[in-house]
Design a protein around this motif. Structure first.
Motif, short mmCIF file in Angstrom:
data_model
loop_
_atom_site.label_atom_id
_atom_site.label_comp_id
_atom_site.label_asym_id
_atom_site.label_seq_id
_atom_site.Cartn_x
_atom_site.Cartn_y
_atom_site.Cartn_z
N GLU A 1 0.84 -1.20 0.00
CA GLU A 1 0.00 0.00 0.00
C GLU A 1 0.87 1.24 0.00
O GLU A 1 1.94 1.26 0.59
N LEU A 2 0.38 2.28 -0.66
CA LEU A 2 1.06 3.58 -0.70
C LEU A 2 0.09 4.63 -0.19
O LEU A 2 -1.04 4.73 -0.66
N GLU A 3 0.56 5.39 0.79
CA GLU A 3 -0.25 6.48 1.32
C GLU A 3 0.46 7.79 1.01
O GLU A 3 1.61 7.98 1.36
N ARG A 4 -0.24 8.67 0.31
CA ARG A 4 0.31 9.97 -0.07
C ARG A 4 -0.50 11.03 0.66
O ARG A 4 -1.68 11.18 0.41
N VAL A 5 0.14 11.73 1.57
CA VAL A 5 -0.47 12.71 2.46
C VAL A 5 -1.61 12.02 3.21
O VAL A 5 -1.36 11.30 4.15
N THR A 6 -2.85 12.17 2.80
CA THR A 6 -3.95 11.52 3.52
C THR A 6 -4.74 10.56 2.65
O THR A 6 -5.75 10.05 3.08
N GLU A 7 -4.31 10.35 1.42
CA GLU A 7 -5.06 9.44 0.55
C GLU A 7 -4.22 8.24 0.16
O GLU A 7 -3.00 8.33 0.07
N GLU A 8 -4.90 7.11 -0.04
CA GLU A 8 -4.20 5.92 -0.52
C GLU A 8 -4.14 5.96 -2.04
O GLU A 8 -5.07 6.40 -2.69
N LYS A 9 -3.03 5.54 -2.59
CA LYS A 9 -2.84 5.48 -4.04
C LYS A 9 -2.60 4.04 -4.44
O LYS A 9 -1.98 3.28 -3.71
N LYS A 10 -3.06 3.68 -5.61
CA LYS A 10 -2.79 2.34 -6.15
C LYS A 10 -1.35 2.36 -6.66
O LYS A 10 -0.96 3.23 -7.42
N ILE A 11 -0.57 1.39 -6.22
CA ILE A 11 0.84 1.34 -6.59
C ILE A 11 0.99 0.58 -7.91
O ILE A 11 0.21 -0.31 -8.19
N PHE A 12 1.97 0.96 -8.72
CA PHE A 12 2.23 0.25 -9.97
C PHE A 12 3.71 0.33 -10.29
O PHE A 12 4.41 1.23 -9.84
N LYS A 13 4.19 -0.65 -11.09
CA LYS A 13 5.58 -0.68 -11.51
C LYS A 13 5.87 0.57 -12.33
O LYS A 13 5.09 0.95 -13.19
N GLY A 14 6.98 1.24 -12.05
CA GLY A 14 7.35 2.45 -12.76
C GLY A 14 6.82 3.72 -12.10
O GLY A 14 7.16 4.83 -12.51
N MET A 15 5.98 3.58 -11.08
CA MET A 15 5.41 4.73 -10.39
C MET A 15 6.51 5.55 -9.72
O MET A 15 7.45 5.01 -9.15
N MET A 16 6.40 6.87 -9.83
CA MET A 16 7.35 7.77 -9.17
C MET A 16 6.79 8.14 -7.80
O MET A 16 5.65 8.58 -7.70
N LEU A 17 7.60 7.94 -6.76
CA LEU A 17 7.16 8.30 -5.42
C LEU A 17 7.57 9.73 -5.11
O LEU A 17 8.49 10.28 -5.71
N LYS A 18 6.86 10.31 -4.16
CA LYS A 18 7.10 11.70 -3.75
C LYS A 18 7.61 11.75 -2.32
O LYS A 18 7.47 10.79 -1.56
N ASP A 19 8.15 12.90 -1.97
CA ASP A 19 8.58 13.17 -0.61
C ASP A 19 7.41 12.90 0.34
O ASP A 19 6.28 13.29 0.07
N ASN A 20 7.69 12.22 1.44
CA ASN A 20 6.71 11.90 2.49
C ASN A 20 5.71 10.81 2.13
O ASN A 20 4.74 10.62 2.85
N ASP A 21 5.92 10.08 1.03
CA ASP A 21 5.06 8.93 0.74
C ASP A 21 5.36 7.84 1.77
O ASP A 21 6.51 7.63 2.16
N LYS A 22 4.30 7.17 2.21
CA LYS A 22 4.43 6.07 3.18
C LYS A 22 4.09 4.77 2.47
O LYS A 22 3.05 4.66 1.82
N VAL A 23 4.98 3.79 2.57
CA VAL A 23 4.80 2.49 1.93
C VAL A 23 4.67 1.43 3.03
O VAL A 23 5.46 1.42 3.97
#
Length: 181
Positions: free
Chosen positions: A26-48
């Motif tokens: 699972e990937l949580e970006r700020v307060t929302e969950e994002k669907k993770i995928f191969k090649g996805m670029m992560l951002k500062d403060n992303d929680k995995v």
């Protein structure tokens, strides 16, 4: 165009990309969950967070690899560029194998932070486990040197050794070959 936005948001040319994953991740970006995928670029403060069967490998700046094993949770904090700044992995629980292929240039720091230890590296391969229930950090150095700092102590752990941090005490011992059952 989206990639350019992410690169500039991370400051300079740094990128953090999902190289591969399997199972429950699972990937949580700020307060929302994002669907993770191969090649996805992560951002500062992303929680995995990886589940019981989860595994994820991230590629950072083309020469740094982070492999998070099952039941692991961490946040990525990225400041500056790939040549100057800081990349920090805030390991909340679980195990991550980290490989820094090239010696880092002066002015660039890579750190792993747990609730009881800070690990600083220059160019190395090491595994870090944080056991939340015991407030224990375990660092195994396969190549290079890792500086381990607790609230009251700081020691360098060399290749072939491991450190255990409990109650702000750092104990260093030789890595044992794992025996097969």
């Amino acid at each position: 165009l989206a990639a350019i936005g992410i690169i500039s948001m991370l400051g300079g040319y740094r990128f953090i990309k999902v190289k591969s994953y399997e199972g429950d991740v699972e990937l949580e970006r700020v307060t929302e969950e994002k669907k993770i995928f191969k090649g996805m670029m992560l951002k500062d403060n992303d929680k995995v967070t990886t589940g019981d069967d989860g595994l994820i490998e991230l590629l950072v700046d083309k020469d740094k690899h982070i492999l998070a094993q099952e039941n692991t949770c961490f946040k990525i904090v990225s400041k500056g560029s790939k040549n100057k700044g800081k990349l920090q992995i805030k390991l909340r629980y679980g195990t991550a194998l980290i490989e820094i292929e090239n010696k880092l240039p002066e002015g660039l720091d890579v750190e792993v932070e747990t609730s009881n230890a800070m690990l600083s590296v220059r160019g190395t391969i090491f595994e870090t486990t944080y056991v939340e229930e015991e407030n224990k950090t375990i660092v195994k150095v396969m190549e290079g040197v890792v500086k381990v700092t607790s609230e009251t102590d700081s020691q360098k752990v060399e290749e072939g050794y491991m450190a255990i941090v409990e109650d702000d005490v750092i104990v260093i011992m030789e890595l044992q070959e794992e025996e097969e059952d």
